[in-house]
Design a protein around this motif. Structure first.
Motif, PDB file in Angstrom:
ATOM      1  N   ARG A   1      -4.036  11.598   5.125  1.00 39.49           N
ATOM      2  CA  ARG A   1      -2.807  10.801   5.067  1.00 39.49           C
ATOM      3  C   ARG A   1      -1.668  11.669   4.580  1.00 39.49           C
ATOM      4  O   ARG A   1      -1.712  12.183   3.455  1.00 39.49           O
ATOM      5  CB  ARG A   1      -3.014   9.625   4.128  1.00 39.49           C
ATOM      6  CG  ARG A   1      -2.220   8.407   4.572  1.00 39.49           C
ATOM      7  CD  ARG A   1      -2.545   7.264   3.688  1.00 39.49           C
ATOM      8  NE  ARG A   1      -1.910   7.511   2.385  1.00 39.49           N
ATOM      9  CZ  ARG A   1      -1.182   6.612   1.762  1.00 39.49           C
ATOM     10  NH1 ARG A   1      -0.997   5.437   2.290  1.00 39.49           N
ATOM     11  NH2 ARG A   1      -0.646   6.873   0.582  1.00 39.49           N
TER      12      ARG A   1
ATOM     13  N   SER B   1       2.180  11.776   3.524  1.00 36.64           N
ATOM     14  CA  SER B   1       3.314  10.893   3.231  1.00 36.64           C
ATOM     15  C   SER B   1       4.531  11.698   2.813  1.00 36.64           C
ATOM     16  O   SER B   1       4.408  12.834   2.340  1.00 36.64           O
ATOM     17  CB  SER B   1       2.957   9.849   2.181  1.00 36.64           C
ATOM     18  OG  SER B   1       2.034  10.340   1.280  1.00 36.64           O
TER      19      SER B   1
ATOM     20  N   TYR C   1       1.191  15.045   0.102  1.00 37.16           N
ATOM     21  CA  TYR C   1       2.510  14.456  -0.153  1.00 37.16           C
ATOM     22  C   TYR C   1       3.592  15.511  -0.022  1.00 37.16           C
ATOM     23  O   TYR C   1       3.430  16.630  -0.520  1.00 37.16           O
ATOM     24  CB  TYR C   1       2.611  13.927  -1.588  1.00 37.16           C
ATOM     25  CG  TYR C   1       1.514  13.001  -1.995  1.00 37.16           C
ATOM     26  CD1 TYR C   1       1.651  11.623  -1.832  1.00 37.16           C
ATOM     27  CD2 TYR C   1       0.349  13.505  -2.574  1.00 37.16           C
ATOM     28  CE1 TYR C   1       0.632  10.777  -2.226  1.00 37.16           C
ATOM     29  CE2 TYR C   1      -0.674  12.664  -2.960  1.00 37.16           C
ATOM     30  CZ  TYR C   1      -0.527  11.303  -2.793  1.00 37.16           C
ATOM     31  OH  TYR C   1      -1.526  10.471  -3.177  1.00 37.16           O
TER      32      TYR C   1
END
Ligand code: ADP
Length: 259
Positions: free
Chosen positions: A131, A133, A172
């Motif tokens: 993921r 982000s 991130y």
């Protein structure tokens, strides 16, 4: 290096003294050593994929079994890809060292750039089930410099973060204003780096785990390029990491005041 010159009297021609010229060549020697070490490393790094391409291409003639042939062709393809990445990285490094970059300097909007990087890298992260982000600030932040090089610097860090983070992990990307600077953070929940490796991490061809880097298609030059670009922007880079927890790279760049 010490040179001695005898000094003679102008009228009589008698030697009246000796002049010692001391020349500090330590820095020049160190630079020469670094260069020849780099050339040796480059040659070695180029030879490894080439040897395997040559070897598999030669053997291919004698292999009849389709499955084995396909396997060999895959290896040849992967190794040529590595070779071309390596050549690109070497060219980028030498460009960064030699070129007068002021030619391409412009006012660069960091918010735009990191969003573009996010979209480029999102596809790669999804392929690995990671993921990715992004957390960008409201205020538009600008620096003065080379736009493409800025993006390449962030791409290299995000690419590493994805490479060294196992499936289902997270990466991130964050942009914020910090005093009068831009602060960019690339954080992952990956394999981490033990403290003893951190001081040498930005050296050319330095890898924590050579086999792992090779199997990931790494060239060992990504972070050296990042460091060069950070210096070009007159910024700083820090790394903080914990094994099996993750790594955070933080870049601080001076903002372009004259918006
Ligand atoms: P490579 O092509 O091997 O990835 P880099 O110069 O980009 O070369 O990075 C140097 C080394 O630093 C890597 O081989 C890897 O061991 C380590 N490294 C870089 N980024 C990370 C990260 N986010 N997590 C863990 N290790 C990392």
């Amino acid at each position: 290096q010490v040179k001695s010159i005898s000094v003679s009297d102008y009228g009589t021609g008698n030697i009246i003294g000796v002049l010692l010229v001391i020349h500090d060549v330590t820095k020049i020697k160190a630079l020469e050593n670094m260069r020849s070490e780099f050339v040796a490393n480059v040659s070695h790094e180029l030879k490894t994929p080439l040897t395997s391409i040559k070897g598999f291409a030669e053997t291919l003639k004698y292999v009849e079994d389709k499955e084995t042939r396909d396997k060999f062709l895959d290896i040849i393809y992967v190794e040529s890809e590595r070779l071309s990445r390596l050549i690109n990285d070497i060219l980028t490094l030498s460009e960064l060292e030699n070129k007068d970059y002021a030619i391409n300097f412009q006012k660069v909007c960091l918010n735009e750039c990191i969003t573009e990087v996010y979209y480029i890298m999102e596809r790669i992260s999804l392929e690995k089930n990671i993921r990715l982000s992004i957390d960008s600030c409201e205020e538009q932040l600008y620096i003065y410099g080379d736009r493409d090089k800025f993006k390449q610097m962030i791409i290299n860090l995000v690419d590493n973060a994805i490479k060294y983070t196992p499936q289902n992990g997270e990466v991130y990307l964050k942009l914020e204003k910090y005093n009068n600077n831009a602060r960019i953070e690339v954080r992952d929940t990956g394999i981490g780096i033990s403290k003893k490796h951190l001081p040498r991490l930005f050296e050319r061809f330095y890898r924590v785990d050579k086999a792992r880097s090779r199997s990931m298609g790494g060239t060992g030059l990504g972070l050296a390029i990042v460091k060069h670009i950070v210096l070009m922007f007159k910024g700083d880079i820090y790394v903080d990491s914990e094994v099996n927890k993750g790594t955070t790279f933080t870049i601080i760049l001076p903002l372009f005041e004259n918006k």
